[in-house]
Design a protein around this motif. Structure first.
Motif, PDB file in Angstrom:
ATOM      1  N   HIS A   4       0.893  -0.951  -0.009  1.00  0.00           N
ATOM      2  CA  HIS A   4       0.157  -0.003  -0.039  1.00  0.00           C
ATOM      3  C   HIS A   4       0.788   1.416   0.103  1.00  0.00           C
ATOM      4  N   ALA A   5       0.432   2.422  -0.668  1.00  0.00           N
ATOM      5  CA  ALA A   5       1.058   3.597  -0.507  1.00  0.00           C
ATOM      6  C   ALA A   5      -0.067   4.394   0.775  1.00  0.00           C
ATOM      7  N   SER A   6       0.931   4.926   1.400  1.00  0.00           N
ATOM      8  CA  SER A   6       0.147   5.600   2.745  1.00  0.00           C
ATOM      9  C   SER A   6       0.525   6.954   2.788  1.00  0.00           C
ATOM     10  N   ALA A   7      -0.196   7.900   3.340  1.00  0.00           N
ATOM     11  CA  ALA A   7      -0.043   9.276   3.365  1.00  0.00           C
ATOM     12  C   ALA A   7      -0.111   9.805   4.907  1.00  0.00           C
ATOM     13  N   ALA A   8       0.840  10.726   4.970  1.00  0.00           N
ATOM     14  CA  ALA A   8       0.739  11.145   6.523  1.00  0.00           C
ATOM     15  C   ALA A   8       0.986  12.670   6.307  1.00  0.00           C
ATOM     16  N   THR A   9       0.779  13.619   7.421  1.00  0.00           N
ATOM     17  CA  THR A   9       0.987  14.852   7.352  1.00  0.00           C
ATOM     18  C   THR A   9       1.603  15.308   8.751  1.00  0.00           C
ATOM     19  N   THR A  10       2.433  16.360   8.743  1.00  0.00           N
ATOM     20  CA  THR A  10       2.929  16.898  10.125  1.00  0.00           C
ATOM     21  C   THR A  10       3.201  18.317  10.011  1.00  0.00           C
ATOM     22  N   ALA A  11       3.249  18.929  10.923  1.00  0.00           N
ATOM     23  CA  ALA A  11       3.651  20.273  11.255  1.00  0.00           C
ATOM     24  C   ALA A  11       5.090  20.145  11.820  1.00  0.00           C
ATOM     25  N   VAL A  12       5.754  21.209  11.634  1.00  0.00           N
ATOM     26  CA  VAL A  12       7.095  21.102  12.155  1.00  0.00           C
ATOM     27  C   VAL A  12       7.091  21.129  13.634  1.00  0.00           C
ATOM     28  N   GLY A  13       7.947  20.057  14.151  1.00  0.00           N
ATOM     29  CA  GLY A  13       8.100  19.750  15.638  1.00  0.00           C
ATOM     30  C   GLY A  13       7.025  19.000  16.055  1.00  0.00           C
ATOM     31  N   THR A  14       5.946  18.395  15.225  1.00  0.00           N
ATOM     32  CA  THR A  14       5.058  17.523  15.662  1.00  0.00           C
ATOM     33  C   THR A  14       5.094  16.290  15.272  1.00  0.00           C
ATOM     34  N   ALA A  15       4.521  15.154  16.003  1.00  0.00           N
ATOM     35  CA  ALA A  15       4.582  13.944  15.265  1.00  0.00           C
ATOM     36  C   ALA A  15       3.619  13.905  14.122  1.00  0.00           C
ATOM     37  N   PRO A  16       3.968  12.902  13.113  1.00  0.00           N
ATOM     38  CA  PRO A  16       3.142  12.665  11.907  1.00  0.00           C
ATOM     39  C   PRO A  16       1.824  12.138  12.241  1.00  0.00           C
ATOM     40  N   GLU A  17       0.792  12.551  11.445  1.00  0.00           N
ATOM     41  CA  GLU A  17      -0.447  12.087  11.638  1.00  0.00           C
ATOM     42  C   GLU A  17      -0.846  11.330  10.326  1.00  0.00           C
ATOM     43  N   TYR A  18      -1.431   9.874  10.636  1.00  0.00           N
ATOM     44  CA  TYR A  18      -1.809   9.243   9.681  1.00  0.00           C
ATOM     45  C   TYR A  18      -3.204   9.747   9.027  1.00  0.00           C
ATOM     46  N   LEU A  19      -3.114   9.670   7.537  1.00  0.00           N
ATOM     47  CA  LEU A  19      -4.243  10.182   6.934  1.00  0.00           C
ATOM     48  C   LEU A  19      -5.026   9.036   6.188  1.00  0.00           C
ATOM     49  N   PHE A  20      -4.278   8.450   5.417  1.00  0.00           N
ATOM     50  CA  PHE A  20      -5.225   7.322   4.678  1.00  0.00           C
ATOM     51  C   PHE A  20      -3.878   6.348   3.880  1.00  0.00           C
ATOM     52  N   GLN A  21      -4.399   5.309   3.104  1.00  0.00           N
ATOM     53  CA  GLN A  21      -3.421   4.581   2.519  1.00  0.00           C
ATOM     54  C   GLN A  21      -4.449   4.149   1.135  1.00  0.00           C
ATOM     55  N   TRP A  22      -3.822   3.657   0.208  1.00  0.00           N
ATOM     56  CA  TRP A  22      -4.340   2.985  -1.048  1.00  0.00           C
ATOM     57  C   TRP A  22      -3.711   2.120  -1.678  1.00  0.00           C
ATOM     58  N   GLY A  23      -4.126   0.995  -2.459  1.00  0.00           N
ATOM     59  CA  GLY A  23      -3.369   0.002  -3.163  1.00  0.00           C
ATOM     60  C   GLY A  23      -3.224  -1.267  -2.380  1.00  0.00           C
ATOM     61  N   SER A  24      -3.124  -2.248  -3.324  1.00  0.00           N
ATOM     62  CA  SER A  24      -2.906  -3.797  -2.827  1.00  0.00           C
ATOM     63  C   SER A  24      -1.734  -4.323  -3.938  1.00  0.00           C
ATOM     64  N   ASN A  25      -1.494  -5.752  -3.549  1.00  0.00           N
ATOM     65  CA  ASN A  25      -0.716  -6.390  -4.411  1.00  0.00           C
ATOM     66  C   ASN A  25      -1.629  -6.816  -5.662  1.00  0.00           C
ATOM     67  N   GLY A  26      -0.470  -6.707  -6.905  1.00  0.00           N
ATOM     68  CA  GLY A  26      -1.323  -7.073  -8.089  1.00  0.00           C
ATOM     69  C   GLY A  26      -0.735  -6.158  -9.279  1.00  0.00           C
ATOM     70  N   SER A  27      -1.623  -6.422 -10.152  1.00  0.00           N
ATOM     71  CA  SER A  27      -1.224  -5.656 -11.699  1.00  0.00           C
ATOM     72  C   SER A  27      -2.249  -4.715 -12.162  1.00  0.00           C
ATOM     73  N   GLY A  28      -3.126  -4.431 -11.614  1.00  0.00           N
ATOM     74  CA  GLY A  28      -4.301  -3.625 -12.007  1.00  0.00           C
ATOM     75  C   GLY A  28      -4.144  -2.378 -11.532  1.00  0.00           C
ATOM     76  N   ASN A  29      -5.168  -1.518 -11.944  1.00  0.00           N
ATOM     77  CA  ASN A  29      -4.958   0.017 -11.281  1.00  0.00           C
ATOM     78  C   ASN A  29      -5.166   0.106  -9.762  1.00  0.00           C
ATOM     79  N   SER A  30      -4.297   0.768  -9.297  1.00  0.00           N
ATOM     80  CA  SER A  30      -4.090   1.142  -7.939  1.00  0.00           C
ATOM     81  C   SER A  30      -3.262  -0.140  -7.175  1.00  0.00           C
ATOM     82  N   GLN A  31      -2.857  -1.026  -7.942  1.00  0.00           N
ATOM     83  CA  GLN A  31      -2.194  -2.241  -7.423  1.00  0.00           C
ATOM     84  C   GLN A  31      -0.818  -2.007  -7.847  1.00  0.00           C
ATOM     85  N   PHE A  32       0.038  -2.979  -6.961  1.00  0.00           N
ATOM     86  CA  PHE A  32       1.469  -2.762  -7.054  1.00  0.00           C
ATOM     87  C   PHE A  32       2.409  -4.016  -7.036  1.00  0.00           C
ATOM     88  N   GLY A  33       3.138  -4.309  -7.938  1.00  0.00           N
ATOM     89  CA  GLY A  33       4.006  -5.636  -7.709  1.00  0.00           C
ATOM     90  C   GLY A  33       5.339  -5.670  -6.664  1.00  0.00           C
TER      91      GLY A  33
END
Length: 103
Positions: A4-33
């Motif tokens: 999966h690809a994941s996204a996080a955001t953070t302000a300077v000096g603070t801990a990252p905040e988890y936002l979301f993820q996408w993808g799975s194993n495979g060869s289709g759209n939004s999939q990664f080998g």
């Protein structure tokens, strides 16, 4: 590894905040080998290189699939080991292919 690809955001000096993820194993759209690297363009779109599927996928900043390109080979637009990806301020996308030793 795929996964999966994941996204996080953070302000300077603070801990990252988890936002979301996408993808799975495979060869289709939004999939990664085997995701290797990602790059961002000026609009925040995300480009992900996939070494197993010999391609680059483009996603919106929220992770929505937009398009993909590439296939296995040594011709124009083909990859053997799509590795690095970057975008310039004009919107050009550059992909490094490790095995073919080219951009």
């Amino acid at each position: 590894w795929g996964g999966h690809a994941s996204a996080a955001t953070t302000a300077v000096g603070t801990a990252p905040e988890y936002l979301f993820q996408w993808g799975s194993n495979g060869s289709g759209n939004s999939q990664f080998g085997n995701m290797k690297n990602l790059g961002l363009d000026a609009s925040g779109n995300v480009y992900v290189t996939d070494q197993v599927n010999d391609r680059v996928q483009k996603f919106s900043p929220s992770g929505t699939f937009i398009t993909k390109w590439g296939s296995n080979g040594s011709g124009n637009g083909q990859f053997n080991t799509a590795h690095g990806v970057a975008a310039d301020s004009s919107g050009n996308i550059f992909v490094v292919d490790r095995s073919l030793a080219r951009v």
